[in-house]
Design a protein around this motif. Structure first.
Motif, short mmCIF file in Angstrom:
data_model
loop_
_atom_site.label_atom_id
_atom_site.label_comp_id
_atom_site.label_asym_id
_atom_site.label_seq_id
_atom_site.Cartn_x
_atom_site.Cartn_y
_atom_site.Cartn_z
N MET A 646 0.84 -1.20 0.00
CA MET A 646 0.00 0.00 0.00
C MET A 646 0.87 1.25 0.00
O MET A 646 0.62 2.22 -0.72
CB MET A 646 -0.92 -0.01 1.23
N GLU A 647 1.92 1.24 0.83
CA GLU A 647 2.80 2.39 0.91
C GLU A 647 3.46 2.66 -0.44
O GLU A 647 3.55 3.81 -0.90
CB GLU A 647 3.86 2.12 1.97
N LYS A 648 3.89 1.59 -1.10
CA LYS A 648 4.53 1.73 -2.40
C LYS A 648 3.56 2.32 -3.43
O LYS A 648 3.92 3.21 -4.21
CB LYS A 648 5.04 0.37 -2.88
N THR A 675 12.90 11.96 3.66
CA THR A 675 12.15 10.74 3.97
C THR A 675 11.62 10.10 2.70
O THR A 675 11.67 8.87 2.53
CB THR A 675 10.99 11.05 4.93
N LEU A 676 11.09 10.94 1.81
CA LEU A 676 10.54 10.40 0.56
C LEU A 676 11.64 9.78 -0.28
O LEU A 676 11.44 8.71 -0.89
CB LEU A 676 9.81 11.50 -0.22
N TYR A 677 12.82 10.41 -0.35
CA TYR A 677 13.93 9.82 -1.10
C TYR A 677 14.28 8.44 -0.55
O TYR A 677 14.58 7.50 -1.28
CB TYR A 677 15.15 10.73 -1.03
N ARG A 678 14.27 8.32 0.77
CA ARG A 678 14.58 7.03 1.39
C ARG A 678 13.57 5.97 1.00
O ARG A 678 13.93 4.83 0.68
CB ARG A 678 14.62 7.20 2.92
N LYS A 679 12.27 6.33 1.00
CA LYS A 679 11.23 5.37 0.63
C LYS A 679 11.31 5.02 -0.86
O LYS A 679 11.08 3.87 -1.25
CB LYS A 679 9.86 5.96 0.96
N ILE A 680 11.63 5.99 -1.69
CA ILE A 680 11.77 5.74 -3.13
C ILE A 680 12.88 4.72 -3.39
O ILE A 680 12.73 3.79 -4.19
CB ILE A 680 12.04 7.07 -3.88
N LYS A 681 13.99 4.94 -2.71
CA LYS A 681 15.12 4.02 -2.87
C LYS A 681 14.75 2.63 -2.37
O LYS A 681 15.09 1.61 -2.98
CB LYS A 681 16.33 4.55 -2.11
N GLN A 682 13.99 2.59 -1.26
CA GLN A 682 13.57 1.31 -0.67
C GLN A 682 12.72 0.50 -1.63
O GLN A 682 12.87 -0.72 -1.73
CB GLN A 682 12.81 1.58 0.63
N TYR A 683 11.84 1.19 -2.37
CA TYR A 683 10.92 0.48 -3.25
C TYR A 683 11.39 0.44 -4.71
O TYR A 683 10.68 -0.04 -5.58
CB TYR A 683 9.53 1.12 -3.18
N GLY A 684 12.59 0.95 -4.97
CA GLY A 684 13.15 0.85 -6.31
C GLY A 684 12.42 1.69 -7.33
O GLY A 684 12.33 1.31 -8.51
#
Length: 691
Positions: A646-648, A675-684
């Motif tokens: 859902m987050e992705k 924070t958003l950059y970190r999540k973007i990197k996490q989800y590719g």
């Protein structure tokens, strides 16, 4: 108008011939034959076509009189208007009565040796004034009585009113036999717009006392009264126009000499050593190009800054209007002036005030910034603009912004071509003269194009304009001249056209539903407004804008939009575009109860369109599955996505809405950029790192 010989009674014509004794005998036979034909007609022994001794107009009036229940053998006294109503009518007809009075007195002196009377009626057959009535006046003709085919039968002034032309009746040509020995000559009186104002009638109780010249006399006197009446009305209208406005108004003759000025103009020019009236316009106005332009153009000049001699006071010229005579020749000029600081931005001649400028159009997405920049560049030039886009995207907002950028002090006239019935759109656009069609206003009406002169004409949904009218509009755009319906002269107009359509006009051209030449005429500049679903971060900005606007309008505290509601709004497709978003936010502002807008406060069609009851990013990131279920109820149990999935999806949606720009996406999600950059990197995911 019929030749005078046709309008004169054949009995009167016959009386003028030589050999009176023989003619009288012939007249008696003619009179008896007319009486007999009239009775045979009314008793339906013969048809109207078989009545050969009188004019067809009279035959028609006999039939109308009979159908109104009148009997030619019985005379009914004409009805009398009640005193209060008659007094009010006299006041309404004051200009006509005053104009006619001296000429009726002249007629009275001219006919003093002849047994006759002269009377003035209004356009409905009401007798306004009677003079020089000799004898017993057995017909009871007096002011306040109503003489028409419905009340006393066929009579001269009723036919004059009905056919709007002079006419003479004699003896049995009248309907009732009580008039068998009289003659009457009646002529119409018109106002400046060719509306009938009344009639003048010369009548004699003995038809041998009248002749063909009686009708000519009535016509000449009626025309003289008409000129005096029109002049007095024009003087009064001009006086009202001058005194009934706060603007300064000055009238010039064709040589530039001031012939008339109102009090507002006197106040502005009171410092001048000479009298205003009688001065040359060049003696009081500083700007030589302005003064020269007055006499070099035959078109109205609008919005010219000028200054007065011997003072620092600045003026704004609202209008320089050439004054034309009936031959369309210039006979002078009317200048309207007002102080510059009284000029209101967004003024409209029809009372509509424009609200939007480029500065207050909401939206900073790349699409919106590019669109505003292009529109602002278009506004610098005077070419026509075509705005295309789906319904609700804000086409009129951009039209108003262009207007306020290019012609802010002129009128903004908006016309929805799809909302006006096809049989009325021509009169709405071009206006009409008095009496142009049934139901037209008595004084006529200017059209929207004429009202837009000096400003902007906005034709919304131009694709729905009838093809026949498109040709007329094309001619107006080429010549900058219009003619009102029923008119005989062209009126110069100076307007900028901004057209809009939610249809593909080129497709309509291919289907021959829109003129190709008009399309290229109106689309010198084209603006294509993208739908809201393609405008990324504009959605969030518009949400906040509408929440603020409606909260202020309702005088309530501004509510907060919950992330859950924000996510539902962001994933919605918005088929109704900005208009639908505005309505949804106004509904949510009214429905919230504790200062927070939740999904249940949104319109049902928006909530029901959500594919899954997924929570937005900030809540998903910091919320467990159990907490999601406690917030959304049983519906959350049906969600097949994990919290991370859902987050992705939420982050992907935010990036899509912001054209993949991290800064805009972070604003949408309420997260910091890091924070958003970190999540973007996490989800590719693949963001745009430019911003």
């Amino acid at each position: 108008m019929q030749p005078l010989e046709y309008l004169i009674s054949p009995i009167i014509q016959n009386l003028n011939n030589i050999n009176a004794q023989r003619i009288n005998a012939e007249n008696n036979i003619l009179i008896e034959n007319i009486k007999q034909q009239k009775m045979d007609l009314l008793q339906k022994k013969i048809t109207p076509a078989q009545v050969s001794l009188v004019r067809p107009e009279i035959v028609e009036s006999w039939i109308r009189s009979s159908e109104n229940g009148l009997d030619p053998l019985v005379y009914s006294n004409p009805p009398l208007m009640d005193a209060v109503s008659f007094e009010n009518r006299i006041k309404e007809k004051n200009f006509l009565i005053q104009a006619a009075s001296p000429y009726i007195s002249q007629l009275e002196n001219m006919l003093s040796l002849i047994e006759s009377y002269i009377f003035l009626s209004d356009e409905n057959g009401l007798i306004l004034r009677v003079v020089h009535a000799l004898g017993k006046n057995k017909f009871r003709i007096s002011p306040g009585t109503i003489w028409t085919a419905e009340t006393i039968g066929t009579c001269a002034h009723d036919l004059c009113i009905h056919f709007r032309t002079p006419i003479q009746l004699c003896g049995p040509e009248h309907f009732c036999r009580i008039f068998n020995n009289i003659s009457a000559s009646s002529a119409p009186i018109f106002d400046a717009n060719s509306n009938l104002e009344g009639t003048l009638t010369i009548c004699s109780p003995r038809f041998d006392r009248q002749n063909p010249y009686s009708l000519g006399l009535a016509v000449i006197m009626a025309e003289t009264i008409q000129k005096e009446f029109q002049l007095s009305v024009n003087k009064e209208l001009f006086h009202i126009a001058l005194t009934g406005t706060e603007d300064a108004m000055i009238m010039l003759n064709e040589c530039g000499v001031i012939t008339k000025a109102n009090e507002a103009a006197d106040a502005i020019f009171k410092h001048l050593p000479q009298e205003l009236v009688g001065s040359q316009i060049s003696d009081i106005i500083e700007n030589k190009p302005f003064v020269q332009s007055i006499f070099e153009t035959e078109k109205p000049s609008i919005n010219t800054n000028i200054s007065i001699k011997k003072t620092k006071q600045k003026l704004f010229s609202g209008l320089i209007q050439p004054i034309k005579n009936y031959n369309n020749n210039n006979i002078g000029y009317l200048i309207t002036l007002k102080p510059v600081n009284q000029t209101l931005k967004g003024y409209s001649g029809n009372g509509f005030t424009t609200r939007f400028t480029f500065e207050n159009i909401v939206g900073t997405s790349p699409q919106s910034l590019k669109l505003k920049s292009l529109a602002k560049r278009f506004a610098r030039y005077n070419f026509n603009v075509l705005i295309q886009g789906e319904s609700g995207t804000g086409k009129e907002v951009f039209a108003q912004a262009i207007h306020n950028e290019s012609r802010p002090d002129g009128p903004f006239i908006a016309v929805n071509c799809a909302a006006i019935p096809k049989n009325l759109i021509e009169s709405e656009l071009f206006g009409y003269e008095p009496g142009a069609f049934t139901g037209a206003e008595r004084i006529g009406k200017p059209g929207k194009i004429e009202q837009a002169s000096g400003g902007t004409l906005f034709l919304d949904e131009i694709g729905d304009m009838p093809v026949a009218l498109q040709a007329v509009l094309l001619r107006v755009l080429e010549d900058k001249m219009i003619m009102r319906l029923g008119g005989t002269r062209y009126i110069p107009v100076d307007f900028r056209l901004v057209a809009a359509s939610n249809k593909n006009l080129l497709e309509l051209v291919k289907k021959e539903l829109f003129r190709e030449d008009l399309y290229y005429r109106i689309s010198v500049f084209k603006l294509n407004i993208p739908p809201l679903r393609e405008r990324g971060s504009d959605v969030v900005q518009l949400m906040d804008h509408f929440i603020t606007t409606y909260s202020n309008a309702e005088s309530i505290d501004k509510p907060i939009l919950s992330n859950a509601a924000k996510y539902i709004l962001l994933q919605y497709n918005w088929p109704g575009n900005i208009r639908q978003l505005s309505n949804a936010i106004s509904y949510a502002v009214c429905m919230n109860t504790d200062g927070i807008i939740y999904p249940e406060h949104l319109p049902d069609e928006i909530v029901n369109a959500s594919p899954t009851p997924v929570l937005p990013a900030k809540e998903v990131i910091e919320t467990t599955v159990e907490e999601i279920e406690s917030i959304t109820g049983n519906e959350a149990l049906t969600v097949n996505l994990s919290v991370k999935e859902m987050e992705k999806e939420v982050i992907k949606k935010a990036l899509d809405n912001s054209n993949n720009h991290v800064r805009y996406a972070a604003k949408i999600l309420g997260l910091s950029k890091s924070t958003l950059y970190r999540k973007i990197k996490q989800y590719g995911l693949q963001p745009n790192d430019e911003l």
